[in-house]
Design a protein around this motif. Sequence first.
Motif, PDB file in Angstrom:
ATOM      1  N   ALA A 157      31.860  34.769  39.427  1.00 55.36           N
ATOM      2  CA  ALA A 157      31.518  36.053  40.171  1.00 55.36           C
ATOM      3  C   ALA A 157      30.903  35.677  41.583  1.00 55.36           C
ATOM      4  O   ALA A 157      30.789  36.818  42.390  1.00 55.36           O
ATOM      5  CB  ALA A 157      30.695  36.923  39.275  1.00 55.36           C
ATOM      6  N   SER A 158      30.230  34.861  41.693  1.00 55.52           N
ATOM      7  CA  SER A 158      29.258  34.262  42.798  1.00 55.52           C
ATOM      8  C   SER A 158      30.313  33.769  43.946  1.00 55.52           C
ATOM      9  O   SER A 158      30.009  33.513  45.103  1.00 55.52           O
ATOM     10  CB  SER A 158      28.323  33.284  42.545  1.00 55.52           C
ATOM     11  N   LEU A 160      37.918  36.375  41.637  1.00 60.58           N
ATOM     12  CA  LEU A 160      37.710  37.880  41.035  1.00 60.58           C
ATOM     13  C   LEU A 160      38.887  38.668  40.748  1.00 60.58           C
ATOM     14  O   LEU A 160      39.984  38.631  41.326  1.00 60.58           O
ATOM     15  CB  LEU A 160      36.989  38.740  42.190  1.00 60.58           C
ATOM     16  N   LEU A 161      38.874  39.295  39.309  1.00 63.80           N
ATOM     17  CA  LEU A 161      39.953  40.234  39.002  1.00 63.80           C
ATOM     18  C   LEU A 161      40.321  41.141  39.850  1.00 63.80           C
ATOM     19  O   LEU A 161      41.285  41.663  39.956  1.00 63.80           O
ATOM     20  CB  LEU A 161      39.713  40.438  37.376  1.00 63.80           C
ATOM     21  N   PHE A 215      40.842  31.973  35.513  1.00 60.37           N
ATOM     22  CA  PHE A 215      39.649  32.095  35.268  1.00 60.37           C
ATOM     23  C   PHE A 215      38.987  32.860  36.346  1.00 60.37           C
ATOM     24  O   PHE A 215      38.523  32.543  37.357  1.00 60.37           O
ATOM     25  CB  PHE A 215      39.025  30.634  35.462  1.00 60.37           C
ATOM     26  N   TRP A 216      39.046  34.193  36.148  1.00 56.94           N
ATOM     27  CA  TRP A 216      38.444  35.055  37.165  1.00 56.94           C
ATOM     28  C   TRP A 216      37.306  35.899  36.644  1.00 56.94           C
ATOM     29  O   TRP A 216      37.460  36.422  35.349  1.00 56.94           O
ATOM     30  CB  TRP A 216      39.666  36.354  37.460  1.00 56.94           C
ATOM     31  N   SER A 217      36.328  36.455  37.244  1.00 57.40           N
ATOM     32  CA  SER A 217      35.439  37.394  36.860  1.00 57.40           C
ATOM     33  C   SER A 217      35.954  38.573  36.447  1.00 57.40           C
ATOM     34  O   SER A 217      36.743  39.021  37.387  1.00 57.40           O
ATOM     35  CB  SER A 217      34.292  37.253  37.838  1.00 57.40           C
ATOM     36  N   GLY A 218      35.680  39.181  35.561  1.00 56.50           N
ATOM     37  CA  GLY A 218      36.150  40.307  35.005  1.00 56.50           C
ATOM     38  C   GLY A 218      37.030  40.159  33.954  1.00 56.50           C
ATOM     39  O   GLY A 218      36.971  40.898  32.773  1.00 56.50           O
ATOM     40  N   GLU A 253      42.843  45.492  42.931  1.00 56.79           N
ATOM     41  CA  GLU A 253      42.932  46.224  44.326  1.00 56.79           C
ATOM     42  C   GLU A 253      44.071  46.066  45.186  1.00 56.79           C
ATOM     43  O   GLU A 253      44.799  47.144  45.886  1.00 56.79           O
ATOM     44  CB  GLU A 253      41.553  46.122  44.878  1.00 56.79           C
ATOM     45  N   SER A 254      44.515  44.583  45.417  1.00 59.99           N
ATOM     46  CA  SER A 254      45.653  44.540  46.077  1.00 59.99           C
ATOM     47  C   SER A 254      47.063  45.276  45.806  1.00 59.99           C
ATOM     48  O   SER A 254      47.639  45.911  46.557  1.00 59.99           O
ATOM     49  CB  SER A 254      45.721  43.113  46.312  1.00 59.99           C
TER      50      SER A 254
END
Length: 809
Positions: free
Chosen positions: A679-680, A685-686, A735-738, A691-692
Amino acid sequence: MKIIIADCLFHVLIILTLFISRLPLSFSTTEEIQVILTRLDSKRSCPSVQESAAKAVLGRLLPTHFHSFDFKIVSKDVCGGQGCFLIENYHGSSQNGPEIIIKGTTAVEIASGFHWYIKYFCGAHVSWDKTGGVQLASVPKPGLLPIVKDGGVLVQRPVPWNYYQNVVTSSYSYIWWDWERWEKEIDWMALQGINLPLAFTGQEAIWQKVFMGFNITMEDLNDFFGGPAFLAWARMGNLHGWGGPLSENWLNQQLVLQKKILSRMLELGMTPVLPSFSGNVPAALKTIFPTANITRLGDWNTVDGDPRWCCTYLLNPSDPLFVEIGEAFIRMQIKEYGDVTDIYNCDTFNENSPPTNDPTYISSLGAAVFKAMSNGDKDAVWLMQGWLFYSESTFWKPPQMKALLHSVPVGKMIVLDLFADVKPIWATSSQFYGTPYVWCLLHNFGGNIEMYGTLDAISSGPVDARISKNSTMVGVGMCMEGIEQNPVVYELMSETAFREEKVQVLEWLKTYTHRRYGKSIQQIEEAWAILYHTVYNCTDGIADHNTDFIVKFPDWDPSTNSVSQPSNRNNTHTYSLKTGTSRFSFLDSSSDLPQAHLWYSTHEVVNALKLFLEAGNDLAGSLTYRYDLVDLTRQVLSKLANKVYLDAVKAFRRKDVKALNFHGQKFIQLIKDIDVLVASDDNFLLGTWLESAKMLAKNPSEMRQYEWNARTQVTMWFDTTATNQSQLHDYANKFWSGLLEGYYLPRASSYFNHLLKSLEKNESFNIVEWRKQWISFSNKWQQGVELYPAKAKGDFLAIAKALFEKYFS
């Protein structure tokens, strides 16, 4: 002027560049390939257009130096008849004017020469934004650019083509892109020397026009096209309808986008590769043409053969209607785009072997496929993926291979040796029996995030192939399923398009790290030396699909040793492997426990991470360092989690409730910690992916559909039943945050809770009940609309240091 050029060339030809030990003077191609190259050269944009396009690339990348460079298109005669770039000092009198002149045979060569200059004279670095982006701080200010000594630098292409993309990259990486993102990608292509890119965007709009000419309705096409995130597999005839239908908004939007893409590629002197007809047709065509030779194919990875998306229809190439439709498709593309290329991709026989192995019959099929192309474009060249010769090697023996490869006129087929980095076919097929081929790097599957590479094979493979006896190699290529990962792999691979000799990888890495981070740091060099010999030196011959247990959670009952696995026929999704070579196999031959792919010493890589962290104070402001540190820390923790998972399973088998709870909780905590870590960095990021997808929607209905497509592709992928996960679940894991805390954590938590309850109640583990619970959760999550952050949070260096101290002190 001629005297000046001749004098410059005399000096250029006797100077060795710092990174090419011997400059090639010529490249022997077949007469037929030379004819193709000459014809394609005639289609290119005029020199002034290409020069302006190359200058625009410079302006977008390094606007402060827009006037520091002069670009000029030159004839191939200047370069010994081959593609090349020349880097020279600019001899002029104007103050604040050009300092360096870069000449090239196309705008791609000019952009490549510019990239070469800022890399090897200025210490700059260019990678995808999502892998850290650019490092341009090392480029001196205008007026202070390094001079090029001894008359200049000439770099020739040892082979004419540098190919780019896989037929599924459009779905795993590009599908939600707008023009702004596409413009950046085409710039990146030009800088890397790519001159033969696949151009598959927007083809559904072309198919709509073509099929409606055969009385196919839009309702029929709604059942034929897949949803946005699954278009690649609908195009290949693996599925239909899944994730659809496609709206008119989507069709029109993508067609407009494709025209912009093609226009820019042409301005830069690239040769786009367009799609052609492979025989995949809507079901309704069988009703409209009842006598046509149309076959319904078998199941491709559905759970129970659901006809809503299973079992597509193939029009046999031997049927006259095949040629009619194929010709109409080529002509419709030319009508929409203009005469932009002669090279067309077709993979009719990918995961779809002919009904008989009779060479005469196979030759007739190949001839029919080519006839459909050549009727639409008399100069057509068939570009074919050569994966089938490996994946279906039991069928494609030498007589069958020769029959297909020789079914078209000499020089009218080019084969992509798709997996040459691991399993080269050229070496076992007498150079594809004389057929021109492109040496390709496959490398990535499903757009997974995994530090992995075969750097030695990349350095040596293309050279070995090119200098081998009777070589028919005509290019190099990058055919990854997903981009924006492992930038070191793609930078080295891109350079093979301009290198005649093998790269000394360890020395090259020292310059790479200096460029990537903007300075030389001993600990970083030592860390990369370790990574070179471990993570980036995989020699086990296994195609690396990320099977780490956090993201590819085993669906099995530890008490019975029964692992649920995909079917043998399609166990690699787009690329089916032979039985017994599945990279999805969890069970090691020497153990009845699941085994994730591991090809290196984890202890050594932990030491590399320690060295990376020690350099943190010197590189804390570097985005390239941030990406690499976060990725390396993630890699180390993920491999640790694999061990923790196995410890939990062993505890369950011993009926040790306390140990199972301890290790299960540690596994859960690792997921949480990796989520905080990634997340940093904005690139893990998911929320960005979701959003895209939503940004392309024109109305609320499309927004929900696109978000479902985006969520489903990276999780279950395909259909389920109440008690059976998709056969392709986690194929495109990330491996995405979210995604870690919102999806992978609940899955692992519920699984370990079921294991614990079975021990506490002294009952058998009820895997069916767990599957019911998990699949229900997944279905709801895929349909969800909860928001996930699209901006990074937290101090990446402090987080990485804390996690290292927590787990490896």
